[in-house]
Design an enzyme around this catalytic site. Structure first.
Site, PDB file in Angstrom:
ATOM      1  N   SER A 156     -38.743   7.979   7.884  1.00  0.00           N
ATOM      2  CA  SER A 156     -37.304   7.785   7.947  1.00  0.00           C
ATOM      3  C   SER A 156     -36.575   8.920   7.227  1.00  0.00           C
ATOM      4  CB  SER A 156     -36.952   6.409   7.375  1.00  0.00           C
ATOM      5  OG  SER A 156     -35.631   6.026   7.711  1.00  0.00           O
ATOM      6  N   ASP A 251     -36.130   0.911  17.544  1.00  0.00           N
ATOM      7  CA  ASP A 251     -35.621   1.627  16.385  1.00  0.00           C
ATOM      8  C   ASP A 251     -34.417   2.447  16.827  1.00  0.00           C
ATOM      9  OD1 ASP A 251     -35.152   3.211  14.154  1.00  0.00           O
ATOM     10  OD2 ASP A 251     -37.167   4.022  14.029  1.00  0.00           O
ATOM     11  N   HIS A 281     -38.399  -0.206  13.202  1.00  0.00           N
ATOM     12  CA  HIS A 281     -38.318   0.692  12.054  1.00  0.00           C
ATOM     13  C   HIS A 281     -38.861   0.007  10.797  1.00  0.00           C
ATOM     14  CE1 HIS A 281     -36.586   4.355  10.279  1.00  0.00           C
ATOM     15  NE2 HIS A 281     -36.414   3.624   9.196  1.00  0.00           N
TER      16      HIS A 281
END
Length: 314
Positions: A156, A251, A281
């Site tokens: 991320s 996501d 995610h």
């Protein structure tokens, strides 16, 4: 889309319930961190040695170092940047995945507790990422690692830092980077790609979360197109380290990760794209409980192993 497996749906609901309602009922970053720290983590995989250290400097930089079970040093060295929107996350929240990498590659993993926004907005995290890479290269031999087999990795926001650092090293010089691992990366603060809208709500990370994170990190979007913030917008991706990009089907960041993978490949960078179908995610926080989660982790370890382990038999 494949649709969520019932077990995945159940885990998603549990993770969402435990996650701070940031940007809405929880607007103070410090409170969000306290709430996240209270979430119980899965049992830690045992490793022979795990040690917390601090990289010295004007702003001391904490790191956690993981050694693999195998004794065939020198090992590859993975420098890992955790996710959390540049605001949340810590050495503890991503401890499990770092242990998985150390055992599964095998490699020495150096997890970096970089400075967080809004107390330390951009470019503090980018500066810390570069400091950590330089320290890992300088100290690799003493740790039992190989300074010629450095891997930059993150998930991320941490994957953003890994990608940005690779670009900066290419343009400014620095230690050799043998490989980059980008796990559901956040690579474009101005993205309007379809997954931002298709998966804007209901899949753990939301569009509202992303908006709150970027306001903490930047304050405004005046500089958001800069490659140090949105590496997908870098004008040139040639001459970067070989890469693995992992995306999750559900996501909001999925499409920018896949667009970056495509651009890397077009630029002649050896690139492996892996889409985790039916997952969302941050699923690596609960890999053992999610259909397809263990397979994704094994694929990551095998890909890094084939790229940087002298003897890939494992």
């Amino acid at each position: 889309m494949t649709g969520l497996h019932p077990q995945t749906e159940a885990v998603l609901q549990l993770m969402t319930a435990a996650y701070p309602d940031i940007g809405a009922t929880v607007t103070d970053p410090a409170e969000a961190r306290r709430l996240l720290a209270r979430v119980k983590q899965p049992p830690a995989m045992p490793l022979p040695r795990v040690e917390d250290r601090t990289i010295p400097g004007a702003s001391p930089l904490p790191v956690r170092i993981y050694w693999p079970r195998t004794q065939s040093a020198p090992h590859p060295v993975i420098v890992y940047f955790h996710g959390g929107g540049f605001v949340l996350g810590s050495l503890d929240t991503h401890d499990g995945f770092c242990r998985t990498l150390a055992a599964g590659v095998p490699a020495i993993v150096i997890a970096v507790d970089y400075r967080l926004a809004p107390e330390h907005p951009y470019p503090a995290a980018v500066e810390d990422a570069r400091r950590a890479l330089d320290w890992a290269h300088t100290n690799a031999h003493d740790l039992g690692g190989d300074p010629e087999r450095l891997v930059l990795a993150g998930d991320s926001a941490g994957a953003n830092l890994a990608a940005v650092t690779c670009l900066r090293v290419r343009d400014q010089g620095g230690p050799p980077i043998a490989f980059q691992l980008l796990v559901y990366p956040w690579l474009d603060f101005l993205s309007e790609l379809p997954s931002r809208h298709e998966n804007a709500d209901g899949y753990y990370l939301t569009a509202a979360h992303l908006d709150w994170f970027q306001r903490q990190y930047l304050g405004n979007l005046a500089t958001a197109a800069h490659p140090d913030i949105s590496p997908l917008r870098a004008p040139r991706l040639r001459d970067l380290p070989p890469a693995m990009v992992l995306t999750a089907e559900y996501d909001p960041l999925r499409d920018e990760g896949e667009a970056y993978s495509a651009r890397l490949a077009e630029a002649g960078v050896p690139t492996h794209l892996y889409r985790a179908e039916g997952l969302f995610h941050s699923f690596f926080a609960m890999t053992e409980f999610l259909p397809g989660g263990r397979e994704a982790a094994e694929n990551i370890c095998a890909t890094i192993r084939s790229a940087v382990v002298a003897d890939p038999v494992h």
